[in-house]
Write an enzyme that holds these catalytic residues in place. Structure first.
Site, mmCIF file in Angstrom:
data_model
loop_
_atom_site.group_PDB
_atom_site.id
_atom_site.type_symbol
_atom_site.label_atom_id
_atom_site.label_comp_id
_atom_site.label_asym_id
_atom_site.label_seq_id
_atom_site.Cartn_x
_atom_site.Cartn_y
_atom_site.Cartn_z
ATOM 1 C CG HIS A 1 -0.170 0.010 2.527
ATOM 2 N ND1 HIS A 1 0.525 -0.694 3.119
ATOM 3 C CD2 HIS A 1 -0.071 1.377 3.277
ATOM 4 C CE1 HIS A 1 0.969 -0.186 4.447
ATOM 5 N NE2 HIS A 1 0.602 1.163 4.232
HETATM 6 C C1 UD1 Z 1 -1.600 5.624 6.150
HETATM 7 C C2 UD1 Z 1 -0.059 5.980 6.801
HETATM 8 C C3 UD1 Z 1 0.683 4.644 6.726
HETATM 9 C C4 UD1 Z 1 -0.085 3.485 7.149
HETATM 10 C C5 UD1 Z 1 -1.242 3.305 6.539
HETATM 11 C C6 UD1 Z 1 -1.962 2.190 7.093
HETATM 12 C C7 UD1 Z 1 0.299 8.236 6.879
HETATM 13 C C8 UD1 Z 1 1.312 9.363 6.082
HETATM 14 N N1 UD1 Z 1 0.309 7.115 6.257
HETATM 15 O O1 UD1 Z 1 -1.261 5.370 5.019
HETATM 16 O O2 UD1 Z 1 1.881 4.896 7.300
HETATM 17 O O3 UD1 Z 1 0.976 2.252 6.774
HETATM 18 O O4 UD1 Z 1 -1.920 4.394 6.788
HETATM 19 O O5 UD1 Z 1 -3.126 1.793 6.387
HETATM 20 O O6 UD1 Z 1 -0.379 8.672 7.775
HETATM 21 N N2 UD1 Z 1 -8.895 5.583 2.071
HETATM 22 C C9 UD1 Z 1 -10.111 5.121 1.992
HETATM 23 N N3 UD1 Z 1 -10.608 4.630 3.014
HETATM 24 C C10 UD1 Z 1 -9.820 4.645 4.486
HETATM 25 C C11 UD1 Z 1 -8.757 5.386 4.467
HETATM 26 C C12 UD1 Z 1 -7.946 5.553 3.296
HETATM 27 O O7 UD1 Z 1 -10.644 4.711 0.914
HETATM 28 O O8 UD1 Z 1 -10.685 4.524 5.274
HETATM 29 C C13 UD1 Z 1 -8.023 5.938 0.931
HETATM 30 C C14 UD1 Z 1 -8.133 7.179 0.313
HETATM 31 O O9 UD1 Z 1 -8.198 7.201 -1.228
HETATM 32 C C15 UD1 Z 1 -6.932 8.131 0.837
HETATM 33 C C16 UD1 Z 1 -6.158 6.537 0.641
HETATM 34 O O10 UD1 Z 1 -6.634 5.624 0.991
HETATM 35 O O11 UD1 Z 1 -6.661 9.167 -0.023
HETATM 36 C C17 UD1 Z 1 -4.735 7.126 1.587
HETATM 37 O O12 UD1 Z 1 -5.355 7.232 2.869
HETATM 38 P P1 UD1 Z 1 -4.285 8.018 4.091
HETATM 39 O O13 UD1 Z 1 -5.009 8.048 5.250
HETATM 40 O O14 UD1 Z 1 -3.974 9.225 3.259
HETATM 41 O O15 UD1 Z 1 -2.927 7.139 4.140
HETATM 42 P P2 UD1 Z 1 -2.742 5.559 3.935
HETATM 43 O O16 UD1 Z 1 -2.044 5.289 2.572
HETATM 44 O O17 UD1 Z 1 -3.724 4.693 4.469
#
Ligand code: UD1
Length: 367
Positions: A205
């Site tokens: 991811h």
């Molecule tokens: C975050 C953490 C990462 C961790 C990961 C675990 C940061 C910088 N990164 O990354 O260190 O390993 O969590 O999962 O904080 N999204 C959804 N649903 C959700 C959450 C996210 O659809 O419940 C999608 C959205 O499109 C979003 C993308 O995932 O833009 C990324 O989510 P984000 O919270 O920005 O970071 P992660 O990649 O999950």
């Protein structure tokens, strides 16, 4: 004594569980939870609260997704009045996600004490957003709760006061041990114990792997090739799912057993039965080391070097041939017993609670 835990993303929820339990047992301690809402899908958040019996958040900030600046700023803006009003004695932050750094920065500016669970980990790769979050959070926290000796050394080398560094061990192992006692393998998943066929678990991811089309093609190519040899079970993070769909890989990846993100107990059972894990996660590097299961981490650096020096982890490039060769080699090798790592023993939550409550022995600076 009033303590506030701030959590927002999936890996935070696991780390909260053992500490919430340990704090619950201490009379005179009021501990409440603020959920930033960084992760909001049921599979990324709600199931963890339910399964791990986490306390209901007193506040939910519902910040959702956005760029790093947007997400960090939204958390800071929404958490500031809450912290100003509640004025907890200590604000506890976990790991290295955007919620961690946003809460630490807001709390420090309100002159509140910040405790960082998982302090001192360093990949020395500042292109990773998590590395920036770690450095900033540790520079603001004055209770630094280190999971491993390398983390202690990093903090000392950066000039932190030794009295602020506490070698408490790895809280992920606390929750892993709890989960192993409860875990149920997902329906239809392969079973290492029941049949002799090996299987691989994959999770990918990180933006560097998923948002870079070349790296992503290489990694998916490797997983598809491996899935011709044995089942590859791949619970898919929302970011990864979007890329798979966009690039049309999702439909072609039918040989892989793709699923939504799994609840923690199911994931633990799945990993515990696997012969190999291919990942870019932080937590899985530690879990596989504890379980003695070979792990290939598709990254050029790790903030958890102990999993390579003492454990089963190996770093591999985002290259199809390299991943497939390393996987085949790992699958051919007999499984070894897990290593014993100091303070990865299931008692870290208790140690942290003791430090936070000022118990003299636990509050002793680390060696
Ligand atoms: C975050 C953490 C990462 C961790 C990961 C675990 C940061 C910088 N990164 O990354 O260190 O390993 O969590 O999962 O904080 N999204 C959804 N649903 C959700 C959450 C996210 O659809 O419940 C999608 C959205 O499109 C979003 C993308 O995932 O833009 C990324 O989510 P984000 O919270 O920005 O970071 P992660 O990649 O999950």
């Amino acid at each position: 004594m009033k303590l506030a835990s701030v959590v927002g993303a999936r890996p935070n929820f696991m780390k909260l569980a053992p500490l919430a339990t340990a704090l619950d047992r201490r009379p005179g301690v009021e501990h409440f939870v603020i959920h930033t809402g960084q992760h909001y899908d049921a599979a990324m958040s709600d199931t963890f609260f339910r399964e791990l019996r986490l306390p209901d958040p007193r506040y939910h900030l519902a910040v959702g997704s956005g760029s790093h600046a947007q997400q960090t700023a939204a958390i800071m803006e929404r958490i500031e009045p809450i912290l100003a009003d509640e004025r907890p004695d200590i604000v506890i932050v976990y790991g290295d996600v955007n919620s961690t750094v946003a809460a630490a920065l807001t709390a420090a500016k309100l002159n509140l004490t910040v405790a960082h669970v998982e302090a001192g980990l360093r990949s020395r790769d500042r292109t990773m957003p998590e590395e920036v979050n770690r450095i900033v959070t540790d520079s603001l926290a004055t209770i630094l709760l280190a999971p491993s000796p390398d983390a202690v050394s990093n903090l000392r080398a950066e000039g932190h006061d030794p009295h602020e560094i506490h070698f408490v061990g790895n809280i992920m192992i606390d929750v892993l041990r709890f989960a192993l006692g409860q875990a149920q393998r997902p329906a239809g998943a392969p079973n290492r114990d029941g049949d002799s066929a090996p299987y691989v678990v994959a999770t990918i991811h990180r933006p560097a792997n998923v948002d870079d089309p070349v790296n992503f093609q290489e990694i998916m190519g490797a997983l598809l090739e491996l899935s011709e040899q044995c089942p590859v079970v791949f619970p898919v993070h929302p970011r990864t799912r979007q890329r798979l769909e966009k690039q049309g890989i999702y439909a072609r990846a039918a040989q892989l057993r793709l699923s939504d993100p799994l609840p923690y107990l199911e994931m633990t059972a799945l990993v515990a039965g696997a012969n190999l894990v291919v990942t870019d996660s932080g937590g899985l590097q530690e879990e596989t080391t504890y379980l003695g299961i070979p792990c290939l981490t598709v990254r050029s650096t790790t903030e958890r070097p102990i999993t390579c020096t003492e454990g089963t982890n190996r770093l591999v490039a985002a290259n199809r041939d390299v991943i497939v060769a390393a996987a085949r080699e790992a699958l051919a090798r007999p499984l070894q017993g897990p290593p014993i790592i100091d303070r990865w023993d299931g008692r870290t939550g208790e140690r942290i609670a003791a430090v936070l409550c000022g118990d003299e022995e636990a509050a002793e600076p680390t060696r």
